[in-house]
Design a protein around this motif. Structure first.
Motif, PDB file in Angstrom:
ATOM      1  N   GLN A  66       0.821  -1.210   0.000  1.00  0.00           N
ATOM      2  CA  GLN A  66       0.000   0.000   0.000  1.00  0.00           C
ATOM      3  C   GLN A  66       0.853   1.257   0.000  1.00  0.00           C
ATOM      4  O   GLN A  66       0.416   2.301  -0.470  1.00  0.00           O
ATOM      5  CB  GLN A  66      -0.913   0.043   1.235  1.00  0.00           C
ATOM      6  CG  GLN A  66      -1.923  -1.068   1.274  1.00  0.00           C
ATOM      7  CD  GLN A  66      -1.398  -2.248   2.069  1.00  0.00           C
ATOM      8  OE1 GLN A  66      -0.202  -2.466   2.144  1.00  0.00           O
ATOM      9  NE2 GLN A  66      -2.297  -3.010   2.643  1.00  0.00           N
ATOM     10  N   THR A  67       2.069   1.151   0.546  1.00  0.00           N
ATOM     11  CA  THR A  67       2.877   2.358   0.685  1.00  0.00           C
ATOM     12  C   THR A  67       3.461   2.829  -0.640  1.00  0.00           C
ATOM     13  O   THR A  67       3.937   3.953  -0.729  1.00  0.00           O
ATOM     14  CB  THR A  67       4.050   2.128   1.663  1.00  0.00           C
ATOM     15  OG1 THR A  67       4.846   1.068   1.147  1.00  0.00           O
ATOM     16  CG2 THR A  67       3.550   1.761   3.027  1.00  0.00           C
ATOM     17  N   PHE A  73      -4.670  -8.772  -4.701  1.00  0.00           N
ATOM     18  CA  PHE A  73      -5.864  -7.951  -4.836  1.00  0.00           C
ATOM     19  C   PHE A  73      -5.554  -6.462  -4.974  1.00  0.00           C
ATOM     20  O   PHE A  73      -6.103  -5.797  -5.858  1.00  0.00           O
ATOM     21  CB  PHE A  73      -6.755  -8.193  -3.613  1.00  0.00           C
ATOM     22  CG  PHE A  73      -7.925  -7.283  -3.497  1.00  0.00           C
ATOM     23  CD1 PHE A  73      -8.975  -7.375  -4.391  1.00  0.00           C
ATOM     24  CD2 PHE A  73      -7.982  -6.336  -2.493  1.00  0.00           C
ATOM     25  CE1 PHE A  73     -10.069  -6.537  -4.292  1.00  0.00           C
ATOM     26  CE2 PHE A  73      -9.079  -5.490  -2.384  1.00  0.00           C
ATOM     27  CZ  PHE A  73     -10.121  -5.599  -3.282  1.00  0.00           C
ATOM     28  N   PHE A  95       4.402  -8.317   9.501  1.00  0.00           N
ATOM     29  CA  PHE A  95       4.243  -7.700   8.197  1.00  0.00           C
ATOM     30  C   PHE A  95       2.892  -8.023   7.589  1.00  0.00           C
ATOM     31  O   PHE A  95       2.297  -7.189   6.906  1.00  0.00           O
ATOM     32  CB  PHE A  95       5.403  -8.098   7.286  1.00  0.00           C
ATOM     33  CG  PHE A  95       6.664  -7.394   7.656  1.00  0.00           C
ATOM     34  CD1 PHE A  95       6.883  -6.098   7.240  1.00  0.00           C
ATOM     35  CD2 PHE A  95       7.604  -7.984   8.473  1.00  0.00           C
ATOM     36  CE1 PHE A  95       8.019  -5.413   7.613  1.00  0.00           C
ATOM     37  CE2 PHE A  95       8.737  -7.318   8.857  1.00  0.00           C
ATOM     38  CZ  PHE A  95       8.963  -6.020   8.427  1.00  0.00           C
ATOM     39  N   LEU A 136       0.552  -5.572   9.130  1.00  0.00           N
ATOM     40  CA  LEU A 136       0.714  -4.214   8.580  1.00  0.00           C
ATOM     41  C   LEU A 136       0.110  -4.125   7.180  1.00  0.00           C
ATOM     42  O   LEU A 136      -0.290  -3.062   6.724  1.00  0.00           O
ATOM     43  CB  LEU A 136       2.199  -3.850   8.503  1.00  0.00           C
ATOM     44  CG  LEU A 136       2.805  -3.188   9.731  1.00  0.00           C
ATOM     45  CD1 LEU A 136       4.272  -2.903   9.502  1.00  0.00           C
ATOM     46  CD2 LEU A 136       2.073  -1.900  10.069  1.00  0.00           C
ATOM     47  N   ARG A 137       0.055  -5.264   6.483  1.00  0.00           N
ATOM     48  CA  ARG A 137      -0.466  -5.280   5.127  1.00  0.00           C
ATOM     49  C   ARG A 137      -1.971  -5.450   5.072  1.00  0.00           C
ATOM     50  O   ARG A 137      -2.551  -5.380   3.999  1.00  0.00           O
ATOM     51  CB  ARG A 137       0.145  -6.466   4.370  1.00  0.00           C
ATOM     52  CG  ARG A 137       1.454  -6.167   3.728  1.00  0.00           C
ATOM     53  CD  ARG A 137       1.938  -7.392   3.009  1.00  0.00           C
ATOM     54  NE  ARG A 137       3.279  -7.184   2.525  1.00  0.00           N
ATOM     55  CZ  ARG A 137       4.067  -8.169   2.106  1.00  0.00           C
ATOM     56  NH1 ARG A 137       3.620  -9.402   2.113  1.00  0.00           N
ATOM     57  NH2 ARG A 137       5.272  -7.909   1.664  1.00  0.00           N
ATOM     58  N   ALA A 138      -2.596  -5.737   6.216  1.00  0.00           N
ATOM     59  CA  ALA A 138      -4.026  -6.072   6.214  1.00  0.00           C
ATOM     60  C   ALA A 138      -4.798  -5.108   5.335  1.00  0.00           C
ATOM     61  O   ALA A 138      -4.697  -3.892   5.502  1.00  0.00           O
ATOM     62  CB  ALA A 138      -4.546  -6.036   7.648  1.00  0.00           C
ATOM     63  N   PHE A 139      -5.538  -5.613   4.393  1.00  0.00           N
ATOM     64  CA  PHE A 139      -6.220  -4.758   3.433  1.00  0.00           C
ATOM     65  C   PHE A 139      -7.413  -5.472   2.809  1.00  0.00           C
ATOM     66  O   PHE A 139      -8.540  -4.970   2.861  1.00  0.00           O
ATOM     67  CB  PHE A 139      -5.222  -4.348   2.334  1.00  0.00           C
ATOM     68  CG  PHE A 139      -5.779  -3.406   1.309  1.00  0.00           C
ATOM     69  CD1 PHE A 139      -5.595  -2.041   1.429  1.00  0.00           C
ATOM     70  CD2 PHE A 139      -6.481  -3.892   0.212  1.00  0.00           C
ATOM     71  CE1 PHE A 139      -6.120  -1.179   0.490  1.00  0.00           C
ATOM     72  CE2 PHE A 139      -7.012  -3.027  -0.726  1.00  0.00           C
ATOM     73  CZ  PHE A 139      -6.825  -1.662  -0.593  1.00  0.00           C
ATOM     74  N   ASP A 140      -7.157  -6.649   2.256  1.00  0.00           N
ATOM     75  CA  ASP A 140      -8.149  -7.325   1.423  1.00  0.00           C
ATOM     76  C   ASP A 140      -9.468  -7.563   2.158  1.00  0.00           C
ATOM     77  O   ASP A 140     -10.538  -7.268   1.633  1.00  0.00           O
ATOM     78  CB  ASP A 140      -7.605  -8.680   0.937  1.00  0.00           C
ATOM     79  CG  ASP A 140      -6.315  -8.524   0.157  1.00  0.00           C
ATOM     80  OD1 ASP A 140      -5.696  -7.447   0.253  1.00  0.00           O
ATOM     81  OD2 ASP A 140      -5.935  -9.475  -0.539  1.00  0.00           O
ATOM     82  N   GLY A 177      -3.084   0.325   6.450  1.00  0.00           N
ATOM     83  CA  GLY A 177      -2.976  -0.057   5.050  1.00  0.00           C
ATOM     84  C   GLY A 177      -4.191   0.339   4.238  1.00  0.00           C
ATOM     85  O   GLY A 177      -4.076   0.684   3.057  1.00  0.00           O
ATOM     86  N   ILE A 181       3.863   4.032   7.856  1.00  0.00           N
ATOM     87  CA  ILE A 181       3.891   2.562   7.758  1.00  0.00           C
ATOM     88  C   ILE A 181       5.311   2.085   7.469  1.00  0.00           C
ATOM     89  O   ILE A 181       5.800   1.129   8.074  1.00  0.00           O
ATOM     90  CB  ILE A 181       2.942   2.068   6.650  1.00  0.00           C
ATOM     91  CG1 ILE A 181       1.518   2.491   6.943  1.00  0.00           C
ATOM     92  CG2 ILE A 181       3.028   0.554   6.515  1.00  0.00           C
ATOM     93  CD1 ILE A 181       0.529   2.043   5.901  1.00  0.00           C
ATOM     94  N   ALA A 192       7.423  -0.407   9.692  1.00  0.00           N
ATOM     95  CA  ALA A 192       7.911  -1.667   9.128  1.00  0.00           C
ATOM     96  C   ALA A 192       9.433  -1.714   9.158  1.00  0.00           C
ATOM     97  O   ALA A 192      10.035  -2.729   9.531  1.00  0.00           O
ATOM     98  CB  ALA A 192       7.408  -1.820   7.684  1.00  0.00           C
TER      99      ALA A 192
END
Lengths: 290, 308
Positions: free
Chosen positions: A132-133, A223, B238, B241-245, B263, B286, B290
């Motif tokens: 995302q970054t 995704f 990690f 930190l990426r949690a999105f879907d 995220g 972020i 990270a």
């Protein structure tokens, strides 16, 4: 000493205290199996029910299974196109990732490349980076090259972001090839390229297949990139395209979304069955541990 | 390798490059170039952009100094997302990681029948897309037609029925647990492989001493598996930190931003609110989190993991 061990274990085996953990563990495992398998089975069951049968409740067995929901999502909701797109992204993106990773893996496993600490640092950065970054600059870059909303653009991004893990996996595999083999080739006067092409590459085919499969699955799951870099539905991978299943229009009856999500995972299920031993055999940890 | 040693191999890069042209070009230069374009440059550009105000369209970006960061310090939604990330991480460490260890241990200790079947079942969701997983649980956890609440009602636990995604007090935990369900197979195979590397004699010795399973886990397995645990903790960090879907398919941050994580907040601010500068500032936060976590863990843990 071995006698003592045997005696001890024989005594323990008979006593209640040693049966108890086994009983508890087995019970726990049954519950776990239900928790992990239950949702999948329920969804598959829901996906083959007719609208009327759906109303009988989630646990009612389908009396007259129908494939109508599958026909509806395939033709009515364009899942054929979505699956084809995902197949293109996963096939081409993984091929690019593996291709980019082959020579670096060769160099890092067979040669004393100066500054390899830095190279590993970069690889880990690429591996750990929360995607995302970097969405905004990547979006900008793709726009500059007129690659926004194109299949090629997404394939390139997938290929590059798949590369770091591929280098680690392939390197881990190549390290296991005994050095004597290429030593002989070097003695015969072979160049680096010849050793890579004629000796290491053929011997690395199993590792390449594992890496390719893992990357294929990773792209199939991906995704964020698809969501941000694509606009037109004819380019959507299935993860982005199936978002529309979460709308009141399709959630009146669950068989349609259920069929959609089963279809979206079907290619992976097949791949999983074919390669389960390879992809779950600690290859990932092997890549990290080297 | 020693086989390719020659008078050019003086340990410097120039020496290496002259001796190994093919490897230098395709093994180092090309990947580095690709890396620089698509991974390195975007990171630098994100940092740069965080000092500007930009709607993503305007030809001119407006320099605003640290204004985006100043705004961030007073942004309620930033703190909600930050705390949610922390909650998500705690759930991930407690549920999938410890359960994954437990399953691996129980299978290795041969306490169950058909261990490989169980391993397959738990590992399978690792290969599923989180969008499919999310949709699946959207159907299962539906308060009216869903299997879970139907089950609760039928065993007399109807008072537990909830709007699992709509109730702001529990929605985030619902998401984190679903994510854990999909992730458990990962720690499981890592621990399973790790336990296989522990010398059998170590366990035998403990057994002769009369150690039960609890002691065996605490005094033998866990200390021996410390490097594996470190890798898993890092992966989990990690991942969270990426949690999105799941958030994108299930709640989109609703209700009231209570399920937002960093995220997803970046994505919303940039691509929905067209505040690309602010989105970039959030991205930098972020990246800093990270990066410092990685430095902390890498220094301690992975030292020696690569034979570099």
């Amino acid at each position: 000493m071995s006698d003592a061990t045997l005696n001890a274990s024989a005594m323990r085996r008979g006593s209640f205290a040693s049966v108890l953990p086994k009983l508890a563990a087995t019970l726990l495992m049954l519950v776990l199996a239900a928790v992990w398998l239950g949702p999948l089975l329920l969804i598959v069951m829901t996906s083959i029910k007719s609208n009327a049968e759906f109303l009988a409740g989630p646990f009612a067995l389908p009396r007259s299974p129908t494939i109508q929901p599958y026909i509806d999502v395939w033709f009515g909701l364009g899942f054929g196109t979505l699956l084809r797109n995902s197949l293109i992204y996963a096939t081409a993106g993984s091929a690019l990732a593996v291709t980019l990773a082959l020579v670096p893996a060769f160099a890092l496993s067979r040669m004393n490349v100066p500054g390899r600490k830095w190279i590993f640092g970069l690889l880990l950065t690429g591996l750990m980076l929360p995607q995302q970054t970097v969405l905004i600059p990547l979006y900008d870059t793709l726009r500059t090259f007129h690659l926004l909303d194109t299949k090629i653009g997404l394939i390139i991004v997938h290929g590059v972001y798949g590369m770091p893990l591929q280098v680690l996996i392939l390197r881990g595999f190549m390290t296991t090839i005994p050095p004597e083999i290429e030593k002989a080739a070097y003695v015969e006067g072979a160049t680096d390229f010849q050793v890579f092409w004629k000796v290491i590459l053929p011997l690395s085919v199993p590792g390449i297949l594992v890496g390719y499969t893992l990357n294929f699955i990773a792209i199939w799951k991906e995704f964020v990139f698809g969501l941000v870099f694509l606009n037109s539905e004819e380019n959507f991978p299935v993860t982005v395209g199936m978002l529309k299943l979460n709308s009141d229009r399709y959630l009146a009856v669950f068989n349609l979304p259920a069929a959609g999500l089963v279809i979206s995972q079907l290619p992976i299920v097949i791949l999983f069955i074919l390669t389960y031993r390879q992809i779950s055999g600690g290859n990932l940890s092997g890549a990290v541990k080297g | 390798m020693a086989s390719s040693a020659s008078r050019f191999d003086d340990g410097t890069f120039v020496g290496f490059a002259r001796r190994h042209v093919f490897v230098t070009v395709f093994g180092v230069a090309v990947p580095l170039l690709v890396f620089a374009c698509f991974i390195g440059y975007p990171i630098v550009y994100t940092i740069y952009l965080s000092f500007f105000e930009w709607n993503g369209m305007a030809p001119q970006k407006k320099f605003v100094g640290f204004a985006n960061y100043a705004y961030l310090l007073h942004d309620k939604y930033f703190y909600i997302a930050l705390v949610n990330n922390a909650k998500w991480l705690v759930v991930s460490l407690v549920f999938p990681v410890s359960l994954g260890f437990l399953i691996a241990y129980v299978m290795k200790a041969r306490l169950v029948f058909a261990p490989s079947l169980l391993r397959t079942i738990v590992f399978f969701p690792v290969t599923m897309s989180l969008i499919a997983v999310g949709l699946m649980f959207l159907l299962i956890l539906n308060p009216v037609f869903g299997a879970f609440d139907t089950l609760l009602r039928s065993v007399g636990l109807g008072f537990l029925v909830h709007e699992w995604f709509g109730d702001y007090r529990i929605a985030l935990y619902t998401l984190a647990v679903i994510s854990g369900w999909a992730f458990t197979g990962m720690p499981m195979i890592f621990y399973f492989a790790g336990l296989g590397d522990v010398p059998k004699e170590t366990f035998d010795a403990a057994r002769i001493e009369g150690a039960g399973h609890w002691r065996m886990i605490r005094s033998v397995a866990l200390p021996q598996l410390r490097p594996v645990t470190a890798i898993i903790v890092m992966l989990t960090l990690f991942e969270s930190l990426r949690a999105f879907d799941l958030i994108a398919v299930l709640t989109k941050g609703a209700p009231f931003g209570m399920t937002n994580v960093l995220g997803y907040l970046v994505y919303m601010e940039s691509f929905w609110n067209s505040r690309f500068g602010y989105g970039a500032a959030l991205s930098v936060v972020i990246l800093v989190i990270a990066g410092s976590l990685a430095a902390l863990l890498l220094g301690k843990v992975l030292k020696g993991a690569f034979d570099v």
